[in-house]
Design a protein around this motif. Structure first.
Motif, PDB file in Angstrom:
ATOM      1  N   VAL A  44       0.859  -1.182   0.000  1.00  0.00           N
ATOM      2  CA  VAL A  44       0.000   0.000   0.000  1.00  0.00           C
ATOM      3  C   VAL A  44       0.893   1.229   0.000  1.00  0.00           C
ATOM      4  O   VAL A  44       2.028   1.189   0.495  1.00  0.00           O
ATOM      5  CB  VAL A  44      -0.987   0.019   1.192  1.00  0.00           C
ATOM      6  CG1 VAL A  44      -2.038  -1.075   1.038  1.00  0.00           C
ATOM      7  CG2 VAL A  44      -0.268  -0.100   2.520  1.00  0.00           C
ATOM      8  N   ASN A  46       1.132   5.702   0.311  1.00  0.00           N
ATOM      9  CA  ASN A  46       0.516   6.908   0.847  1.00  0.00           C
ATOM     10  C   ASN A  46       0.798   8.060  -0.111  1.00  0.00           C
ATOM     11  O   ASN A  46       1.902   8.608  -0.113  1.00  0.00           O
ATOM     12  CB  ASN A  46       1.061   7.213   2.238  1.00  0.00           C
ATOM     13  CG  ASN A  46       0.281   8.298   2.939  1.00  0.00           C
ATOM     14  OD1 ASN A  46      -0.721   8.791   2.426  1.00  0.00           O
ATOM     15  ND2 ASN A  46       0.739   8.679   4.120  1.00  0.00           N
ATOM     16  N   ASP A  52      -5.714   9.529   2.741  1.00  0.00           N
ATOM     17  CA  ASP A  52      -5.863   8.072   2.737  1.00  0.00           C
ATOM     18  C   ASP A  52      -4.779   7.390   1.901  1.00  0.00           C
ATOM     19  O   ASP A  52      -4.227   7.955   0.964  1.00  0.00           O
ATOM     20  CB  ASP A  52      -7.250   7.634   2.230  1.00  0.00           C
ATOM     21  CG  ASP A  52      -8.390   8.170   3.071  1.00  0.00           C
ATOM     22  OD1 ASP A  52      -8.275   8.131   4.306  1.00  0.00           O
ATOM     23  OD2 ASP A  52      -9.388   8.624   2.491  1.00  0.00           O
ATOM     24  N   TRP A  53      -4.510   6.174   2.266  1.00  0.00           N
ATOM     25  CA  TRP A  53      -3.562   5.346   1.544  1.00  0.00           C
ATOM     26  C   TRP A  53      -4.261   4.759   0.328  1.00  0.00           C
ATOM     27  O   TRP A  53      -5.474   4.836   0.191  1.00  0.00           O
ATOM     28  CB  TRP A  53      -3.036   4.250   2.464  1.00  0.00           C
ATOM     29  CG  TRP A  53      -2.076   4.762   3.503  1.00  0.00           C
ATOM     30  CD1 TRP A  53      -2.340   5.700   4.469  1.00  0.00           C
ATOM     31  CD2 TRP A  53      -0.729   4.373   3.676  1.00  0.00           C
ATOM     32  NE1 TRP A  53      -1.223   5.907   5.221  1.00  0.00           N
ATOM     33  CE2 TRP A  53      -0.217   5.096   4.766  1.00  0.00           C
ATOM     34  CE3 TRP A  53       0.100   3.472   3.021  1.00  0.00           C
ATOM     35  CZ2 TRP A  53       1.093   4.946   5.217  1.00  0.00           C
ATOM     36  CZ3 TRP A  53       1.400   3.310   3.468  1.00  0.00           C
ATOM     37  CH2 TRP A  53       1.883   4.049   4.556  1.00  0.00           C
ATOM     38  N   ASP A  54      -3.469   4.141  -0.533  1.00  0.00           N
ATOM     39  CA  ASP A  54      -3.999   3.647  -1.799  1.00  0.00           C
ATOM     40  C   ASP A  54      -3.209   2.412  -2.204  1.00  0.00           C
ATOM     41  O   ASP A  54      -2.194   2.066  -1.600  1.00  0.00           O
ATOM     42  CB  ASP A  54      -3.839   4.739  -2.866  1.00  0.00           C
ATOM     43  CG  ASP A  54      -4.905   4.685  -3.952  1.00  0.00           C
ATOM     44  OD1 ASP A  54      -5.556   3.643  -4.119  1.00  0.00           O
ATOM     45  OD2 ASP A  54      -5.062   5.702  -4.646  1.00  0.00           O
ATOM     46  N   LEU A 130       5.345   4.096   1.894  1.00  0.00           N
ATOM     47  CA  LEU A 130       4.730   2.844   1.463  1.00  0.00           C
ATOM     48  C   LEU A 130       4.916   1.821   2.557  1.00  0.00           C
ATOM     49  O   LEU A 130       5.734   2.003   3.461  1.00  0.00           O
ATOM     50  CB  LEU A 130       5.317   2.370   0.134  1.00  0.00           C
ATOM     51  CG  LEU A 130       6.835   2.187   0.040  1.00  0.00           C
ATOM     52  CD1 LEU A 130       7.289   0.855   0.610  1.00  0.00           C
ATOM     53  CD2 LEU A 130       7.268   2.309  -1.397  1.00  0.00           C
ATOM     54  N   LEU A 141      -6.600   1.799   6.378  1.00  0.00           N
ATOM     55  CA  LEU A 141      -5.838   2.903   5.795  1.00  0.00           C
ATOM     56  C   LEU A 141      -6.402   3.363   4.452  1.00  0.00           C
ATOM     57  O   LEU A 141      -6.188   4.501   4.042  1.00  0.00           O
ATOM     58  CB  LEU A 141      -4.381   2.498   5.579  1.00  0.00           C
ATOM     59  CG  LEU A 141      -3.559   2.180   6.818  1.00  0.00           C
ATOM     60  CD1 LEU A 141      -2.175   1.710   6.398  1.00  0.00           C
ATOM     61  CD2 LEU A 141      -3.480   3.376   7.737  1.00  0.00           C
TER      62      LEU A 141
END
Length: 172
Positions: A44, A46, A52-54, A130, A141
């Protein structure tokens, strides 16, 4: 009403098709990848430009395939050279905020080697950090709009069946 041209007149036919193409809907298209390590954790990221994370990925550019965009995005943002694998999820996302509707893909990004995992770091200013995380630990997240797509992608990895969602809802 005029009679449309036929392929027998290539110039008129091409102009006729171009006119129709210009009137058809244009979709925004995004691509994310589920990238795992040898322990089954997922990558994941950031983004520095949004909350928010992605998942790793991004927007598909004009006339670019989703798999090419995924390959480009992970190279630009993470320095990884990988070939996206099979389709896990495609979702139709309705218009929201200032955005038109979109098609959102998640492809299998494969498993990183131990060496790749050890060297993993952001490669441009779009990512602030990350992490490799247990799939369940990553959920809180991620932005809420992504969660149905993320869960469907994990299910597709587990059972080998791609999923189609419409506005977060599975279509069977």
């Amino acid at each position: 009403m005029r009679t449309p041209p036929t392929p027998d007149d290539p110039e008129a036919w091409t102009a006729y098709l171009a006119e129709g193409n210009a009137k058809q809907a244009r979709k925004r298209v995004s691509i994310d990848l589920i990238i795992r390590d040898h322990s089954g954790r997922v990558l994941v990221v950031n983004p520095s430009y949004k909350p928010d994370w992605d998942l790793p990925g991004g927007m598909v550019e004009s006339n670019e395939s989703p798999e090419d965009a995924g390959q480009r995005e992970v190279h630009e943002e993470l320095g990884l050279h990988l070939t996206p694998g099979r389709l896990l999820v495609v979702e139709w996302v309705p218009p929201h905020g200032p955005w038109d509707d979109q098609l959102a893909f998640i492809l299998d990004g494969g498993e990183l080697s131990i060496e790749q995992s050890a060297e993993l770091r952001p490669h441009d200013d779009e990512l602030s950090e990350l992490a490799m995380m247990d799939p369940a630990d990553a959920r809180p997240l991620l932005r809420p709009r992504l969660l149905p797509r993320y869960d469907a992608a994990l299910a597709a990895l587990a059972d080998g069946r791609a999923r189609y969602l419409s506005d977060g809802h599975p279509i069977h």
